[in-house]
Design an enzyme around this catalytic site. Structure first.
Site, PDB file in Angstrom:
ATOM      1  N   ASP A  34       2.437  18.930 -19.599  1.00 24.02           N
ATOM      2  CA  ASP A  34       3.660  18.968 -19.457  1.00 24.02           C
ATOM      3  C   ASP A  34       4.059  19.737 -17.879  1.00 24.02           C
ATOM      4  O   ASP A  34       4.834  20.446 -17.779  1.00 24.02           O
ATOM      5  CB  ASP A  34       4.416  19.823 -20.133  1.00 24.02           C
ATOM      6  CG  ASP A  34       3.861  21.033 -20.876  1.00 24.02           C
ATOM      7  OD1 ASP A  34       2.537  21.333 -20.080  1.00 24.02           O
ATOM      8  OD2 ASP A  34       4.256  21.794 -21.390  1.00 24.02           O
ATOM      9  N   HIS A 238      -7.518   4.620   3.849  1.00 23.75           N
ATOM     10  CA  HIS A 238      -6.771   5.450   2.948  1.00 23.75           C
ATOM     11  C   HIS A 238      -7.854   6.523   2.544  1.00 23.75           C
ATOM     12  O   HIS A 238      -7.556   7.213   1.460  1.00 23.75           O
ATOM     13  CB  HIS A 238      -5.950   5.056   1.915  1.00 23.75           C
ATOM     14  CG  HIS A 238      -4.690   4.276   2.554  1.00 23.75           C
ATOM     15  ND1 HIS A 238      -4.197   3.209   1.556  1.00 23.75           N
ATOM     16  CD2 HIS A 238      -4.222   4.247   3.716  1.00 23.75           C
ATOM     17  CE1 HIS A 238      -3.179   2.596   2.523  1.00 23.75           C
ATOM     18  NE2 HIS A 238      -3.375   3.182   3.733  1.00 23.75           N
ATOM     19  N   ASP A 255      -5.256  11.681  10.390  1.00 27.34           N
ATOM     20  CA  ASP A 255      -3.976  11.047  10.117  1.00 27.34           C
ATOM     21  C   ASP A 255      -3.001  11.940   9.352  1.00 27.34           C
ATOM     22  O   ASP A 255      -3.242  12.089   8.031  1.00 27.34           O
ATOM     23  CB  ASP A 255      -4.121   9.447   9.565  1.00 27.34           C
ATOM     24  CG  ASP A 255      -2.836   9.004   9.694  1.00 27.34           C
ATOM     25  OD1 ASP A 255      -1.766   9.510   9.586  1.00 27.34           O
ATOM     26  OD2 ASP A 255      -2.873   7.580   9.342  1.00 27.34           O
ATOM     27  N   ASP A 266       4.159  11.017  11.317  1.00 30.71           N
ATOM     28  CA  ASP A 266       3.102  10.217  11.084  1.00 30.71           C
ATOM     29  C   ASP A 266       2.442  10.054  12.312  1.00 30.71           C
ATOM     30  O   ASP A 266       2.558   9.184  13.138  1.00 30.71           O
ATOM     31  CB  ASP A 266       3.546   8.861  10.311  1.00 30.71           C
ATOM     32  CG  ASP A 266       2.466   8.020  10.048  1.00 30.71           C
ATOM     33  OD1 ASP A 266       1.193   8.454   9.767  1.00 30.71           O
ATOM     34  OD2 ASP A 266       2.734   6.699   9.525  1.00 30.71           O
ATOM     35  N   HIS A 345      -5.092  -3.971   9.382  1.00 35.33           N
ATOM     36  CA  HIS A 345      -3.612  -3.452   9.234  1.00 35.33           C
ATOM     37  C   HIS A 345      -2.479  -3.730  10.520  1.00 35.33           C
ATOM     38  O   HIS A 345      -3.118  -4.305  11.471  1.00 35.33           O
ATOM     39  CB  HIS A 345      -3.578  -1.918   8.971  1.00 35.33           C
ATOM     40  CG  HIS A 345      -3.847  -1.235   9.886  1.00 35.33           C
ATOM     41  ND1 HIS A 345      -3.115  -0.673  10.852  1.00 35.33           N
ATOM     42  CD2 HIS A 345      -5.226  -0.307  10.269  1.00 35.33           C
ATOM     43  CE1 HIS A 345      -3.697   0.184  11.886  1.00 35.33           C
ATOM     44  NE2 HIS A 345      -4.910   0.192  11.412  1.00 35.33           N
ATOM     45  N   HIS A 349       5.174   0.618  11.505  1.00 32.87           N
ATOM     46  CA  HIS A 349       6.113   0.600  10.317  1.00 32.87           C
ATOM     47  C   HIS A 349       7.330   1.296  10.817  1.00 32.87           C
ATOM     48  O   HIS A 349       7.186   2.292  11.705  1.00 32.87           O
ATOM     49  CB  HIS A 349       5.435   1.159   9.196  1.00 32.87           C
ATOM     50  CG  HIS A 349       4.916   2.592   9.041  1.00 32.87           C
ATOM     51  ND1 HIS A 349       5.487   3.434   8.938  1.00 32.87           N
ATOM     52  CD2 HIS A 349       3.521   2.357   9.422  1.00 32.87           C
ATOM     53  CE1 HIS A 349       4.731   4.357   9.063  1.00 32.87           C
ATOM     54  NE2 HIS A 349       3.413   3.971   9.424  1.00 32.87           N
ATOM     55  N   HIS A 356       6.944   4.996   5.225  1.00 33.46           N
ATOM     56  CA  HIS A 356       6.989   3.647   5.407  1.00 33.46           C
ATOM     57  C   HIS A 356       8.433   3.257   5.081  1.00 33.46           C
ATOM     58  O   HIS A 356       8.883   3.029   3.871  1.00 33.46           O
ATOM     59  CB  HIS A 356       5.937   2.681   4.540  1.00 33.46           C
ATOM     60  CG  HIS A 356       4.715   2.908   4.878  1.00 33.46           C
ATOM     61  ND1 HIS A 356       3.541   2.292   4.213  1.00 33.46           N
ATOM     62  CD2 HIS A 356       3.895   3.590   5.688  1.00 33.46           C
ATOM     63  CE1 HIS A 356       2.328   2.629   4.639  1.00 33.46           C
ATOM     64  NE2 HIS A 356       2.611   3.603   5.754  1.00 33.46           N
ATOM     65  N   GLU A 380       0.343   2.122  15.912  1.00 34.28           N
ATOM     66  CA  GLU A 380      -0.616   2.711  15.380  1.00 34.28           C
ATOM     67  C   GLU A 380      -2.086   1.555  15.525  1.00 34.28           C
ATOM     68  O   GLU A 380      -2.503   1.279  14.325  1.00 34.28           O
ATOM     69  CB  GLU A 380      -0.668   3.351  13.921  1.00 34.28           C
ATOM     70  CG  GLU A 380       0.012   2.599  12.916  1.00 34.28           C
ATOM     71  CD  GLU A 380       0.138   3.314  11.447  1.00 34.28           C
ATOM     72  OE1 GLU A 380      -0.799   3.594  11.126  1.00 34.28           O
ATOM     73  OE2 GLU A 380       1.301   3.201  11.138  1.00 34.28           O
ATOM     74  N   TYR A 384     -12.164  -0.748  13.292  1.00 34.47           N
ATOM     75  CA  TYR A 384     -12.905  -0.065  12.087  1.00 34.47           C
ATOM     76  C   TYR A 384     -13.952  -1.097  11.970  1.00 34.47           C
ATOM     77  O   TYR A 384     -13.953  -2.008  11.665  1.00 34.47           O
ATOM     78  CB  TYR A 384     -11.979  -0.218  10.990  1.00 34.47           C
ATOM     79  CG  TYR A 384     -10.705   0.471  11.008  1.00 34.47           C
ATOM     80  CD1 TYR A 384     -10.506   2.006  11.088  1.00 34.47           C
ATOM     81  CD2 TYR A 384      -9.657  -0.371  11.344  1.00 34.47           C
ATOM     82  CE1 TYR A 384      -9.095   2.330  11.243  1.00 34.47           C
ATOM     83  CE2 TYR A 384      -8.361   0.069  11.723  1.00 34.47           C
ATOM     84  CZ  TYR A 384      -8.198   1.421  11.585  1.00 34.47           C
ATOM     85  OH  TYR A 384      -6.696   1.985  11.957  1.00 34.47           O
ATOM     86  N   ARG A 408      -8.414   4.947  15.110  1.00 37.47           N
ATOM     87  CA  ARG A 408      -6.905   4.882  15.141  1.00 37.47           C
ATOM     88  C   ARG A 408      -6.102   5.902  16.094  1.00 37.47           C
ATOM     89  O   ARG A 408      -6.580   7.027  16.074  1.00 37.47           O
ATOM     90  CB  ARG A 408      -6.393   4.751  13.631  1.00 37.47           C
ATOM     91  CG  ARG A 408      -4.801   4.480  13.721  1.00 37.47           C
ATOM     92  CD  ARG A 408      -4.408   4.059  12.459  1.00 37.47           C
ATOM     93  NE  ARG A 408      -4.445   5.315  11.279  1.00 37.47           N
ATOM     94  CZ  ARG A 408      -5.386   5.256  10.471  1.00 37.47           C
ATOM     95  NH1 ARG A 408      -6.277   4.340  10.041  1.00 37.47           N
ATOM     96  NH2 ARG A 408      -5.588   6.299   9.332  1.00 37.47           N
ATOM     97  N   GLU A 410      -2.078   6.680  16.831  1.00 37.34           N
ATOM     98  CA  GLU A 410      -0.704   6.697  15.952  1.00 37.34           C
ATOM     99  C   GLU A 410       0.235   7.438  16.728  1.00 37.34           C
ATOM    100  O   GLU A 410      -0.066   8.701  16.575  1.00 37.34           O
ATOM    101  CB  GLU A 410      -0.938   6.647  14.391  1.00 37.34           C
ATOM    102  CG  GLU A 410       0.521   6.555  14.041  1.00 37.34           C
ATOM    103  CD  GLU A 410       0.348   6.619  12.700  1.00 37.34           C
ATOM    104  OE1 GLU A 410      -0.412   7.120  11.867  1.00 37.34           O
ATOM    105  OE2 GLU A 410       1.353   5.852  11.839  1.00 37.34           O
TER     106      GLU A 410
END
Ligand code: GLY
Ligand code: MN
Ligand code: MN
Length: 429
Positions: A34, A238, A255, A266, A345, A349, A356, A380, A384, A408, A410
């Site tokens: 809970d 991710h 990131d 971002d 990718h 965005h 996003h 971005e 890889y 990366r 971004e």
């Protein structure tokens, strides 16, 4: 800020005209047993109301004579508030949030029909709250059954995104001020993180410091789980485990961005953990940076949304061919997506209330949305080269010296009337 919400409601209601729009607040989410996660309001609901509580419904009925904006909310209840926190309550929902009428949420079934009976359609997003969707469908079903006697009523449900998300794509000055605040806090966190990153430190130490800087500066917290990925981990898009001890010779990909009053930053930066890049790291970093610069140059009002992605893919593919990592003719490699094992990718965005963010990328089968002043996009690109990277059959084996490198970069970029502004320029590249 109330004036901003009022303006949005007015513009939105002009668009829906004879319809009635209905928004449900975000559901509360259970963490375990809970214990609940912190409440996070639904972005559409928040965009039009600024109201930040659970168990609420907002109704917009521009055709109703008196009640064009109606809130159903949790009523004041001293005992419940002792346990679960402050509630605005019914009276203040009108006074403070500008509703023409407000009711306790328990009276929804009683009052909702009168805001639907005269509407020609219902605007609603089928979504996260299935129980509420069922409630709404039941009301609709009754109204359809009685349409013949009344001669009015909604004959269709239209997704509300087609009107509202077009608005959310173009940020107001007030929204941009909040985004700049989220970005300023994130910039500070990235700059501290870069100073902290040393061989021997753990990824989570950097994450903790950044999350601390977010919160200390009044942000709600990270906009998404911060990615602090060293070495091979940078090849996992991710990655959020963040528990590895960093080594000399690693790259570190961070990131991370703050959320401030629900508006998000971002930002990604990649840099050496030790003193310098290895030769391969340096070459690939320069390539990603060149791709990003070419992409950012395409962020211009009137350009199709996809132009900056195409620009990044072209520079990356040309570079991979130059390095012998891909073999073939650039146009053909792009057409056949042979670059995808290195870059899987898209280049960005929309960014705003959602990381996003809501909005359209395409406006027809073949037509990309043109960028317009007030849009905010991320740019971005990355490369890889995971330890087990597999290319297409007609491509060479990737030599070991390139493996285990993930990069990366971004930035968050505002489209202006004459070009663009890189909002995140204060983190060095
Ligand atoms: N951090 C999520 C993204 O870059 O899209
Ligand atoms: Mn990101
Ligand atoms: Mn992003």
């Amino acid at each position: 800020m109330q004036a901003d919400y009022r303006q949005r409601r007015q513009a939105f209601m002009e668009k829906i005209g004879a319809g009635t729009a209905i928004f449900r607040s975000a559901p509360t989410a259970v963490m375990h047993n809970d214990v609940e996660y912190n409440f996070r309001q639904d972005s559409d609901f928040f965009y039009l109301t600024g109201f930040d509580e659970a168990d609420a419904v907002a109704v917009f009925a521009p055709h109703h004579e008196e009640h064009k904006f109606v809130l159903f909310v949790q009523p004041k209840d001293p005992e419940k508030e002792t346990w679960h926190g402050y509630r605005v309550g019914v009276d203040a929902a009108k006074e403070r949030y500008g509703a023409d009428e407000a009711y306790p949420i328990a009276e929804l079934d009683e009052h909702l029909p009168k805001y639907l009976e005269q509407a020609d359609r219902i605007y609603y997003r089928l979504g996260r709250d299935r129980n509420f969707t069922q409630t709404l469908l039941t009301h609709w079903q009754r109204l359809i059954a009685s349409y013949g006697k009344r001669g009015t009523g909604p004959t269709a449900i239209e997704d509300v995104g087609f009107t509202l998300h077009g608005m959310r794509m173009v940020k107001s000055e007030a929204e941009l001020a909040l985004m700049r605040k989220a970005i300023a806090i994130s910039v500070e966190a990235h700059n501290v993180a870069r100073e902290m990153a040393q061989p021997g430190r753990y990824e989570y130490e950097i994450q903790a410091e950044m999350d601390y800087i977010f919160r200390k500066n009044g942000a709600q917290g990270p906009a998404y789980p911060s990615i602090v990925a060293s070495g091979d981990n940078a090849c996992i898009l991710h990655y959020t485990t963040n528990n590895r001890q960093m080594q000399d010779g690693d790259l570190l990909l961070i990131d991370a961005g703050a959320s401030y009053d629900y508006y998000n930053a971002d930002i990604t930066r990649t840099f050496p953990v030790g003193e310098r890049f290895t030769e391969e790291q340096q070459i690939l970093y320069a390539l990603v940076l060149a791709a990003q610069e070419a992409a950012i140059a395409q962020v211009q009002p009137g350009n199709p949304y996809n132009a900056f992605h195409d620009a990044a893919v072209r520079v990356l593919t040309e570079g991979l061919v130059r390095l012998g990592l891909l073999v073939g003719e650039v146009d053909k490699l792009i057409e056949e997506e042979k670059y995808k094992p290195f870059y899987m990718h898209r280049t960005g965005h929309w960014l705003g209330l959602d990381v996003h963010d809501a909005g359209f990328y395409k406006i027809g089968k073949e037509t990309w949305q043109p960028l317009q002043a007030g849009n905010v996009v991320t740019v971005e690109p990355g490369l890889y080269i995971g330890p087990d990277i597999k290319l297409a059959e007609d491509q060479p084996e990737v030599p070991a010296r390139w493996r285990g490198i993930g990069i990366r970069i971004e930035d968050d970029v505002l489209v202006t009337a004459t070009g663009h502004e890189v909002l995140t320029a204060a983190v060095p590249k």
